[in-house]
Design a protein around this motif. Sequence first.
Motif, PDB file in Angstrom:
ATOM      1  N   ILE A 176       0.881  -1.218   0.103  1.00 27.86           N
ATOM      2  CA  ILE A 176       0.029  -0.110  -0.096  1.00 27.86           C
ATOM      3  C   ILE A 176       0.836   1.250   0.176  1.00 27.86           C
ATOM      4  O   ILE A 176       1.727   1.364   0.882  1.00 27.86           O
ATOM      5  N   ASP A 177       0.549   2.046  -0.900  1.00 25.47           N
ATOM      6  CA  ASP A 177       1.309   3.168  -1.284  1.00 25.47           C
ATOM      7  C   ASP A 177       1.099   4.162  -0.111  1.00 25.47           C
ATOM      8  O   ASP A 177      -0.220   4.611   0.066  1.00 25.47           O
ATOM      9  N   HIS A 178       1.958   5.229   0.217  1.00 26.04           N
ATOM     10  CA  HIS A 178       1.907   6.512   0.954  1.00 26.04           C
ATOM     11  C   HIS A 178       0.880   6.279   2.194  1.00 26.04           C
ATOM     12  O   HIS A 178      -0.006   7.121   2.266  1.00 26.04           O
ATOM     13  N   MET A 179       0.943   5.222   2.894  1.00 26.91           N
ATOM     14  CA  MET A 179       0.334   4.854   3.977  1.00 26.91           C
ATOM     15  C   MET A 179      -1.421   5.015   3.845  1.00 26.91           C
ATOM     16  O   MET A 179      -2.092   5.328   4.663  1.00 26.91           O
ATOM     17  N   GLY A 180      -1.714   4.595   2.539  1.00 29.57           N
ATOM     18  CA  GLY A 180      -2.931   4.619   2.102  1.00 29.57           C
ATOM     19  C   GLY A 180      -3.372   6.224   1.787  1.00 29.57           C
ATOM     20  O   GLY A 180      -4.762   6.272   1.361  1.00 29.57           O
ATOM     21  N   GLY A 203      -0.692 -10.293   7.539  1.00 29.82           N
ATOM     22  CA  GLY A 203       0.478 -10.826   7.232  1.00 29.82           C
ATOM     23  C   GLY A 203       0.952 -11.077   5.623  1.00 29.82           C
ATOM     24  O   GLY A 203       2.022 -11.617   5.444  1.00 29.82           O
ATOM     25  N   ARG A 204      -0.095 -10.681   4.851  1.00 27.13           N
ATOM     26  CA  ARG A 204       0.025 -10.419   3.255  1.00 27.13           C
ATOM     27  C   ARG A 204       0.281  -9.153   2.769  1.00 27.13           C
ATOM     28  O   ARG A 204       0.532  -8.792   1.708  1.00 27.13           O
ATOM     29  N   THR A 205       0.200  -8.175   3.490  1.00 25.78           N
ATOM     30  CA  THR A 205       0.301  -6.713   3.066  1.00 25.78           C
ATOM     31  C   THR A 205       1.362  -5.949   3.748  1.00 25.78           C
ATOM     32  O   THR A 205       1.462  -6.121   4.802  1.00 25.78           O
ATOM     33  N   TRP A 206       1.986  -5.156   3.063  1.00 29.69           N
ATOM     34  CA  TRP A 206       2.948  -4.102   3.250  1.00 29.69           C
ATOM     35  C   TRP A 206       2.565  -2.679   3.204  1.00 29.69           C
ATOM     36  O   TRP A 206       1.485  -2.673   2.545  1.00 29.69           O
ATOM     37  N   VAL A 207       3.200  -1.922   3.717  1.00 26.34           N
ATOM     38  CA  VAL A 207       2.877  -0.486   3.773  1.00 26.34           C
ATOM     39  C   VAL A 207       4.084   0.436   3.325  1.00 26.34           C
ATOM     40  O   VAL A 207       5.135   0.281   4.177  1.00 26.34           O
ATOM     41  N   LYS A 208       3.951   1.360   2.457  1.00 22.34           N
ATOM     42  CA  LYS A 208       5.091   2.442   2.291  1.00 22.34           C
ATOM     43  C   LYS A 208       4.987   3.680   3.236  1.00 22.34           C
ATOM     44  O   LYS A 208       3.790   4.123   3.218  1.00 22.34           O
ATOM     45  N   LEU A 209       5.869   3.788   4.337  1.00 21.58           N
ATOM     46  CA  LEU A 209       6.087   4.747   5.107  1.00 21.58           C
ATOM     47  C   LEU A 209       6.347   6.132   4.396  1.00 21.58           C
ATOM     48  O   LEU A 209       7.184   6.758   4.917  1.00 21.58           O
ATOM     49  N   SER A 210       5.420   6.316   3.198  1.00 18.34           N
ATOM     50  CA  SER A 210       6.084   7.377   2.454  1.00 18.34           C
ATOM     51  C   SER A 210       4.844   8.652   2.269  1.00 18.34           C
ATOM     52  O   SER A 210       3.747   8.358   2.752  1.00 18.34           O
ATOM     53  N   GLY A 211       4.867   9.626   1.832  1.00 15.95           N
ATOM     54  CA  GLY A 211       4.026  10.430   1.649  1.00 15.95           C
ATOM     55  C   GLY A 211       3.685  11.448   2.840  1.00 15.95           C
ATOM     56  O   GLY A 211       2.428  11.868   2.799  1.00 15.95           O
ATOM     57  N   ALA A 212       4.445  11.438   3.915  1.00 15.54           N
ATOM     58  CA  ALA A 212       4.099  12.326   5.084  1.00 15.54           C
ATOM     59  C   ALA A 212       3.681  13.782   4.616  1.00 15.54           C
ATOM     60  O   ALA A 212       2.826  14.350   5.365  1.00 15.54           O
ATOM     61  N   ASP A 213       4.208  14.104   3.438  1.00 16.11           N
ATOM     62  CA  ASP A 213       3.859  15.616   2.963  1.00 16.11           C
ATOM     63  C   ASP A 213       2.525  15.675   2.592  1.00 16.11           C
ATOM     64  O   ASP A 213       1.944  16.659   2.751  1.00 16.11           O
ATOM     65  N   ARG A 214       2.021  14.552   1.949  1.00 16.33           N
ATOM     66  CA  ARG A 214       0.711  14.438   1.429  1.00 16.33           C
ATOM     67  C   ARG A 214      -0.352  14.359   2.542  1.00 16.33           C
ATOM     68  O   ARG A 214      -1.513  14.960   2.537  1.00 16.33           O
ATOM     69  N   LEU A 215      -0.069  13.687   3.506  1.00 18.83           N
ATOM     70  CA  LEU A 215      -0.855  13.212   4.784  1.00 18.83           C
ATOM     71  C   LEU A 215      -1.065  14.609   5.687  1.00 18.83           C
ATOM     72  O   LEU A 215      -2.026  14.600   6.492  1.00 18.83           O
ATOM     73  N   ALA A 216       0.027  15.233   6.006  1.00 21.36           N
ATOM     74  CA  ALA A 216       0.100  16.129   6.922  1.00 21.36           C
ATOM     75  C   ALA A 216      -1.121  17.330   7.048  1.00 21.36           C
ATOM     76  O   ALA A 216      -1.478  17.691   5.763  1.00 21.36           O
ATOM     77  N   SER A 235       3.252  -1.573  14.363  1.00 20.27           N
ATOM     78  CA  SER A 235       2.188  -2.633  14.275  1.00 20.27           C
ATOM     79  C   SER A 235       2.609  -3.915  13.321  1.00 20.27           C
ATOM     80  O   SER A 235       2.356  -4.883  13.461  1.00 20.27           O
ATOM     81  N   ALA A 236       3.434  -3.521  12.438  1.00 19.46           N
ATOM     82  CA  ALA A 236       4.063  -4.581  11.599  1.00 19.46           C
ATOM     83  C   ALA A 236       5.405  -4.268  11.390  1.00 19.46           C
ATOM     84  O   ALA A 236       5.789  -3.841  10.085  1.00 19.46           O
ATOM     85  N   PRO A 237       6.370  -4.162  12.147  1.00 17.70           N
ATOM     86  CA  PRO A 237       7.855  -3.928  11.855  1.00 17.70           C
ATOM     87  C   PRO A 237       8.506  -4.737  10.714  1.00 17.70           C
ATOM     88  O   PRO A 237       9.475  -4.238  10.135  1.00 17.70           O
ATOM     89  N   GLU A 238       7.978  -5.929  10.509  1.00 18.33           N
ATOM     90  CA  GLU A 238       8.648  -6.638   9.220  1.00 18.33           C
ATOM     91  C   GLU A 238       7.948  -6.399   7.910  1.00 18.33           C
ATOM     92  O   GLU A 238       8.424  -7.042   6.915  1.00 18.33           O
ATOM     93  N   ARG A 239       6.875  -5.424   7.895  1.00 17.63           N
ATOM     94  CA  ARG A 239       6.366  -5.462   6.586  1.00 17.63           C
ATOM     95  C   ARG A 239       6.048  -3.693   6.309  1.00 17.63           C
ATOM     96  O   ARG A 239       5.159  -3.431   5.728  1.00 17.63           O
ATOM     97  N   VAL A 240       7.045  -2.978   6.688  1.00 21.82           N
ATOM     98  CA  VAL A 240       7.030  -1.757   6.083  1.00 21.82           C
ATOM     99  C   VAL A 240       8.498  -1.302   5.514  1.00 21.82           C
ATOM    100  O   VAL A 240       9.440  -1.714   5.813  1.00 21.82           O
ATOM    101  N   VAL A 241       8.277  -0.510   4.609  1.00 25.55           N
ATOM    102  CA  VAL A 241       9.156   0.309   3.850  1.00 25.55           C
ATOM    103  C   VAL A 241       8.961   1.664   3.880  1.00 25.55           C
ATOM    104  O   VAL A 241       8.240   2.090   4.255  1.00 25.55           O
ATOM    105  N   TRP A 242      10.034   2.513   3.367  1.00 24.07           N
ATOM    106  CA  TRP A 242       9.986   3.851   3.388  1.00 24.07           C
ATOM    107  C   TRP A 242      10.510   4.499   2.074  1.00 24.07           C
ATOM    108  O   TRP A 242      11.467   3.934   1.297  1.00 24.07           O
TER     109      TRP A 242
END
Length: 292
Positions: A176-180, A203-216, A235-242
Amino acid sequence: MSTPTNPGPHPNPHPPTIALPADACDAHCHIFGSTDRFPYAPDRTFTPPEAPLSDLQKLHDLLGFRRAVIVQSAAHGADHSSLVAALDEGAGRYRGVALVRPDTGPAEVARLHEAGVRGTRLHFASHLGPAPSPEAIATVVDLVRPYGWHIALHVTGDGLAEHEETVRALPLPVVIDHMGRVDLRRGINSPSVNALRRLLDTGRTWVKLSGADRLATMPPDMSDAAQLAGLLLRSAPERVVWGTDFPHPNTHGFVPDDGDLVDLLAGIAPTDADRKRLLVDNPSECFDFPRA
């Protein structure tokens, strides 16, 4: 090239105050042009300023990234020439996310996989055109399933809550891009934030911790978006990227300094071990980078 419809990236980003680990990966970024070599798609819904691979490489040298996941932009449509050229130049440092369509041929998917593509993106964002139909999604899944690609999901607002069952039904890993792109004006317990957390629990879903500027909600202060990123990491330290989301396409108003975005990691992933997992270990697994 037509007149750009949105501004380019910050013209003079500062070096981050934190050092990134070796082989750190920017897991979401784009390249645009140069248009004399890689023209934009005629049916695009926006026209970004040019930001070729050389610009991305300059930024990564400043910030401390060695690896990257380059996401095909709707501005280039189904013509992946610029992406494939960048993957070739990266010689293993880059992975790609494509825009596979129902009419994409199997030979083209095979070519993209050989080049280093490991996912395809689905847009549920009205500014990029109509959402794909269930039949189109099924066709795309069948095209990429033999290669084990992931489905990158781009939604906005209440999109995760609306499409949660669709995501659950996908037979491939989902990123999931940009934290949804959730609406943080609705708080940290909104329907889409809760849907995102439930999807991470599968356990099958990852999330990108990107887009902070879009969510702020009060830019340039991005602390509320960073708070959500930290919550998702825990919540899911093994399935997050940035990722940076450079050069921040379709941004109107606030354009972040990419050095500021990296510095948010001091609070999101406060320890060296946290940052190594977020920036090195997790993207290596998610995007199939060569192991050291």
